[in-house]
Design a protein around this motif. Structure first.
Motif, PDB file in Angstrom:
ATOM      1  N   LEU A  51       0.851  -1.189   0.000  1.00 51.23           N
ATOM      2  CA  LEU A  51       0.000   0.000   0.000  1.00 51.23           C
ATOM      3  C   LEU A  51       0.884   1.235   0.000  1.00 51.23           C
ATOM      4  CD1 LEU A  51      -2.791   1.342   0.168  1.00 51.23           C
ATOM      5  CD2 LEU A  51      -2.589   1.206   2.676  1.00 51.23           C
ATOM      6  N   ASP A  52       0.676   2.081  -1.022  1.00 48.67           N
ATOM      7  CA  ASP A  52       1.357   3.374  -1.083  1.00 48.67           C
ATOM      8  C   ASP A  52       0.426   4.410  -0.466  1.00 48.67           C
ATOM      9  OD1 ASP A  52       3.882   2.976  -2.868  1.00 48.67           O
ATOM     10  OD2 ASP A  52       2.285   1.841  -3.864  1.00 48.67           O
ATOM     11  N   LEU A  53       0.859   5.010   0.645  1.00 51.54           N
ATOM     12  CA  LEU A  53       0.021   5.946   1.386  1.00 51.54           C
ATOM     13  C   LEU A  53      -0.079   7.276   0.648  1.00 51.54           C
ATOM     14  CD1 LEU A  53       1.426   5.184   4.948  1.00 51.54           C
ATOM     15  CD2 LEU A  53      -0.698   4.328   3.934  1.00 51.54           C
ATOM     16  N   LEU A  54      -1.220   7.909   0.849  1.00 46.61           N
ATOM     17  CA  LEU A  54      -1.468   9.175   0.152  1.00 46.61           C
ATOM     18  C   LEU A  54      -0.542  10.263   0.664  1.00 46.61           C
ATOM     19  CD1 LEU A  54      -3.223  10.787  -1.847  1.00 46.61           C
ATOM     20  CD2 LEU A  54      -4.786  11.265   0.066  1.00 46.61           C
ATOM     21  N   HIS A  55      -0.359  10.347   1.991  1.00 46.46           N
ATOM     22  CA  HIS A  55       0.499  11.369   2.594  1.00 46.46           C
ATOM     23  C   HIS A  55       1.509  10.691   3.524  1.00 46.46           C
ATOM     24  CE1 HIS A  55      -2.007  14.527   0.948  1.00 46.46           C
ATOM     25  NE2 HIS A  55      -3.105  13.997   1.525  1.00 46.46           N
ATOM     26  N   PRO A  56       2.613  11.360   3.822  1.00 45.57           N
ATOM     27  CA  PRO A  56       3.615  10.770   4.715  1.00 45.57           C
ATOM     28  C   PRO A  56       3.094  10.622   6.135  1.00 45.57           C
ATOM     29  CG  PRO A  56       4.557  12.557   3.419  1.00 45.57           C
ATOM     30  CD  PRO A  56       3.076  12.634   3.232  1.00 45.57           C
ATOM     31  N   ILE A  57       3.646   9.641   6.829  1.00 44.07           N
ATOM     32  CA  ILE A  57       3.316   9.400   8.226  1.00 44.07           C
ATOM     33  C   ILE A  57       4.587   9.526   9.058  1.00 44.07           C
ATOM     34  CG2 ILE A  57       1.401   7.870   7.633  1.00 44.07           C
ATOM     35  CD1 ILE A  57       3.277   5.509   8.363  1.00 44.07           C
ATOM     36  N   ASP A  58       4.398   9.596  10.371  1.00 49.19           N
ATOM     37  CA  ASP A  58       5.531   9.630  11.298  1.00 49.19           C
ATOM     38  C   ASP A  58       5.893   8.182  11.636  1.00 49.19           C
ATOM     39  OD1 ASP A  58       7.427  10.049  13.184  1.00 49.19           O
ATOM     40  OD2 ASP A  58       6.218  11.398  14.437  1.00 49.19           O
ATOM     41  N   GLU A  59       6.939   7.713  11.025  1.00 49.38           N
ATOM     42  CA  GLU A  59       7.307   6.297  11.174  1.00 49.38           C
ATOM     43  C   GLU A  59       7.657   5.956  12.609  1.00 49.38           C
ATOM     44  OE1 GLU A  59      10.772   3.229   9.592  1.00 49.38           O
ATOM     45  OE2 GLU A  59      10.549   5.216   8.677  1.00 49.38           O
ATOM     46  N   ALA A  60       8.312   6.881  13.306  1.00 47.67           N
ATOM     47  CA  ALA A  60       8.732   6.600  14.676  1.00 47.67           C
ATOM     48  C   ALA A  60       7.542   6.434  15.614  1.00 47.67           C
ATOM     49  CB  ALA A  60       9.647   7.712  15.178  1.00 47.67           C
ATOM     50  N   ALA A  95       7.338   6.021 -11.698  1.00 50.71           N
ATOM     51  CA  ALA A  95       7.322   6.978 -10.592  1.00 50.71           C
ATOM     52  C   ALA A  95       6.921   6.299  -9.296  1.00 50.71           C
ATOM     53  CB  ALA A  95       6.366   8.128 -10.919  1.00 50.71           C
ATOM     54  N   LEU A  96       5.948   5.359  -9.401  1.00 53.59           N
ATOM     55  CA  LEU A  96       5.525   4.631  -8.205  1.00 53.59           C
ATOM     56  C   LEU A  96       6.665   3.767  -7.660  1.00 53.59           C
ATOM     57  CD1 LEU A  96       3.148   4.012  -6.336  1.00 53.59           C
ATOM     58  CD2 LEU A  96       2.523   2.130  -7.880  1.00 53.59           C
ATOM     59  N   ARG A  97       7.389   3.110  -8.576  1.00 48.73           N
ATOM     60  CA  ARG A  97       8.522   2.291  -8.142  1.00 48.73           C
ATOM     61  C   ARG A  97       9.600   3.156  -7.498  1.00 48.73           C
ATOM     62  NH1 ARG A  97       9.779   0.605 -12.675  1.00 48.73           N
ATOM     63  NH2 ARG A  97       8.332  -1.168 -12.751  1.00 48.73           N
ATOM     64  N   GLN A  98       9.833   4.334  -8.096  1.00 51.88           N
ATOM     65  CA  GLN A  98      10.837   5.237  -7.536  1.00 51.88           C
ATOM     66  C   GLN A  98      10.408   5.724  -6.150  1.00 51.88           C
ATOM     67  OE1 GLN A  98      13.700   5.728  -9.009  1.00 51.88           O
ATOM     68  NE2 GLN A  98      14.497   7.076  -7.409  1.00 51.88           N
ATOM     69  N   ARG A  99       9.113   5.945  -5.959  1.00 48.31           N
ATOM     70  CA  ARG A  99       8.610   6.384  -4.652  1.00 48.31           C
ATOM     71  C   ARG A  99       8.818   5.301  -3.602  1.00 48.31           C
ATOM     72  NH1 ARG A  99       3.333   6.919  -2.004  1.00 48.31           N
ATOM     73  NH2 ARG A  99       3.132   9.030  -1.090  1.00 48.31           N
ATOM     74  N   ARG A 100       8.586   4.038  -3.986  1.00 49.11           N
ATOM     75  CA  ARG A 100       8.803   2.934  -3.043  1.00 49.11           C
ATOM     76  C   ARG A 100      10.290   2.766  -2.706  1.00 49.11           C
ATOM     77  NH1 ARG A 100       4.742  -1.834  -5.343  1.00 49.11           N
ATOM     78  NH2 ARG A 100       2.766  -0.742  -4.877  1.00 49.11           N
ATOM     79  N   LEU A 101      11.127   2.863  -3.749  1.00 44.53           N
ATOM     80  CA  LEU A 101      12.567   2.732  -3.501  1.00 44.53           C
ATOM     81  C   LEU A 101      13.070   3.830  -2.577  1.00 44.53           C
ATOM     82  CD1 LEU A 101      13.870   1.797  -7.075  1.00 44.53           C
ATOM     83  CD2 LEU A 101      13.673   0.289  -5.089  1.00 44.53           C
ATOM     84  N   LYS A 102      12.542   5.042  -2.766  1.00 48.17           N
ATOM     85  CA  LYS A 102      12.939   6.149  -1.906  1.00 48.17           C
ATOM     86  C   LYS A 102      12.502   5.893  -0.469  1.00 48.17           C
ATOM     87  CE  LYS A 102      12.542  11.172  -1.491  1.00 48.17           C
ATOM     88  NZ  LYS A 102      11.939  12.406  -2.073  1.00 48.17           N
ATOM     89  N   ALA A 103      11.296   5.334  -0.314  1.00 51.85           N
ATOM     90  CA  ALA A 103      10.810   5.028   1.028  1.00 51.85           C
ATOM     91  C   ALA A 103      11.678   3.954   1.689  1.00 51.85           C
ATOM     92  CB  ALA A 103       9.354   4.573   0.956  1.00 51.85           C
ATOM     93  N   GLU A 104      12.029   2.907   0.930  1.00 56.35           N
ATOM     94  CA  GLU A 104      12.872   1.844   1.487  1.00 56.35           C
ATOM     95  C   GLU A 104      14.260   2.374   1.837  1.00 56.35           C
ATOM     96  OE1 GLU A 104      12.822  -1.198  -1.428  1.00 56.35           O
ATOM     97  OE2 GLU A 104      10.773  -1.866  -0.969  1.00 56.35           O
ATOM     98  N   GLU A 105      14.798   3.243   0.972  1.00 54.31           N
ATOM     99  CA  GLU A 105      16.116   3.815   1.258  1.00 54.31           C
ATOM    100  C   GLU A 105      16.065   4.668   2.519  1.00 54.31           C
ATOM    101  OE1 GLU A 105      20.091   4.519   0.958  1.00 54.31           O
ATOM    102  OE2 GLU A 105      18.854   3.090  -0.169  1.00 54.31           O
ATOM    103  N   GLY A 106      14.961   5.406   2.691  1.00 54.49           N
ATOM    104  CA  GLY A 106      14.822   6.194   3.912  1.00 54.49           C
ATOM    105  C   GLY A 106      14.785   5.324   5.151  1.00 54.49           C
ATOM    106  N   VAL A 107      14.095   4.178   5.048  1.00 51.12           N
ATOM    107  CA  VAL A 107      14.040   3.254   6.187  1.00 51.12           C
ATOM    108  C   VAL A 107      15.436   2.730   6.512  1.00 51.12           C
ATOM    109  CG1 VAL A 107      13.170   1.016   6.952  1.00 51.12           C
ATOM    110  CG2 VAL A 107      11.641   2.623   5.814  1.00 51.12           C
TER     111      VAL A 107
END
Length: 395
Positions: A51-60, A95-107
């Protein structure tokens, strides 16, 4: 290929979002749940929920719990407010794949930062603990040192007080000095000591006379006590060793006739007659080593070199023999004749005609009626008056 699960239930408030995913009867481990600021995932083979969320969340501040056959995500919004929809939708798959990769890299980056922070905190804790321990040990050493110093001071004070008390008591209890003796009593005392003192010279024992003790030891080849030895077996061993040493000495030429150059000359003659010229050369070399004035050994070795066609060595040995056969006389005429003939043959073989003629003429002077010598001279000078006989190598 995994089966993609799309059904889920979600509710929201101004500050949070709750997503419930049915697990289809599976019980995935907590490591199967992935949460980032814009992307969540549950991997429970053969099913996969993404699931790709519409807006960012506070992961912590967000968390995921697996219980009762569902995976429940409790997500904290970074920006309070109502979301129009849960999922981020786009037709651009790249773009969706790039968004997921960016999220994983951030994690991954946040995990690395957390690990580094935790490591630093652990290091600081260990350092603080070591410093506290060092401080405690230093205080303990200081307390022990203070106790030792106090005990040492007490002992020193007690010792000083005892010495002072002893000195005072000695001064107060010492008797008055005796009166000086009179001259009469002094002379009487001296006389008494003189008459009663024994003579030290007469009381000493006489000096002992020096003596000599002779000690002899029996010869023992074996370093064992007499009581532990076997004389018969030892003597047999010594006899065997002596025989072996004698055999080795004889083989090496260290005893007997092997020191006689004539013995080597006779051995060389035997080898020469048998056709073993190299062994004969070795024997004659041993003879000249023992006797450097043996003209016979040099001349015979020249004959061996001539037979082996070593003309230079033959000429050298013949020259040495002729130098030793001096002064010329009838007694050495035969030896000089052989030396001249051998050197002449060697020089003729290497085409030194003039030197060869000289030796042949010297040989002819010693033996005027030798037809072979005349034939060699005629051959070298071009005169056919000779009979053509060849000069061989003779002993």
């Amino acid at each position: 290929m995994p089966v993609i699960v799309k059904d889920c239930e979600w509710t929201q408030t101004d500050d949070s979002v709750e997503v419930v995913v049915p697990l289809k009867g599976k019980a995935p481990p907590p490591s199967a749940v992935f949460t980032s600021d814009t992307y969540i995932k549950v991997n429970f083979p053969p099913f996969l929920f993404e699931l790709d969320l519409l807006h960012p969340i506070d992961e912590a501040e967000s968390k995921a719990v697996i219980s009762k056959g569902v995976a429940k995500f409790q997500l904290k919004k970074q920006t309070p407010g109502a979301w129009e929809q849960l999922a981020y939708k786009t037709e651009d798959k790249a773009a969706l794949r790039q968004r997921r990769l960016k999220a994983e890299e951030g994690v991954r980056q946040r995990a690395a930062e957390q690990a580094e922070t935790k490591s630093k905190e652990q290091y600081e804790k260990q350092r603080a603990a070591v410093q506290r321990q060092m401080k405690l040990e230093e205080e303990e050493r200081r307390r022990r040192q203070e106790k030792q110093d106090a005990a040492r001071s007490a002992v020193d004070d007690a010792l000083a007080q005892g010495i002072a008390a002893t000195s005072i008591s000695a001064q107060t209890s010492s008797p008055p000095p005796p009166p000086p003796p009179s001259s009469s009593s002094t002379s009487a005392t001296t006389l008494a000591l003189t008459t009663t003192a024994p003579s030290t010279a007469s009381s000493l024992p006489p000096v002992r006379r020096a003596g000599k003790i002779s000690v002899t030891f029996s010869h023992r080849a074996f370093k064992t006590p007499e009581r532990e030895t076997y004389k018969e077996q030892e003597q047999q061993w010594l006899d065997k060793q002596a025989a072996a040493r004698k055999a080795i000495a004889e083989a090496k030429g260290e005893g007997g006739v092997e020191h006689d150059p004539l013995w080597y000359i006779d051995k060389g003659r035997s080898f020469f007659r048998a056709g073993d010229c190299q062994s004969a050369i070795n024997a004659f070399t041993s003879a000249v080593t023992l006797d450097k004035t043996s003209a016979t050994a040099f001349s015979l070795r020249a004959a061996c070199h001539l037979r082996l066609c070593d003309y230079q060595a033959c000429a050298a040995d013949a020259t040495k023999a002729l130098s030793l056969l001096q002064p010329p006389c009838s007694a050495n005429a035969g030896d000089r004749l052989k030396a001249h003939l051998r050197r002449a043959a060697a020089l003729e073989a290497i085409n030194d005609t003039q030197a060869a003629l000289f030796d042949y003429r010297k040989a002819l002077e010693l033996q005027p009626h030798d037809a072979r010598v005349r034939a060699h001279i005629a051959e070298l000078t071009g005169d056919d008056g000779g009979d053509g006989g060849g000069g061989g190598v003779q002993e």
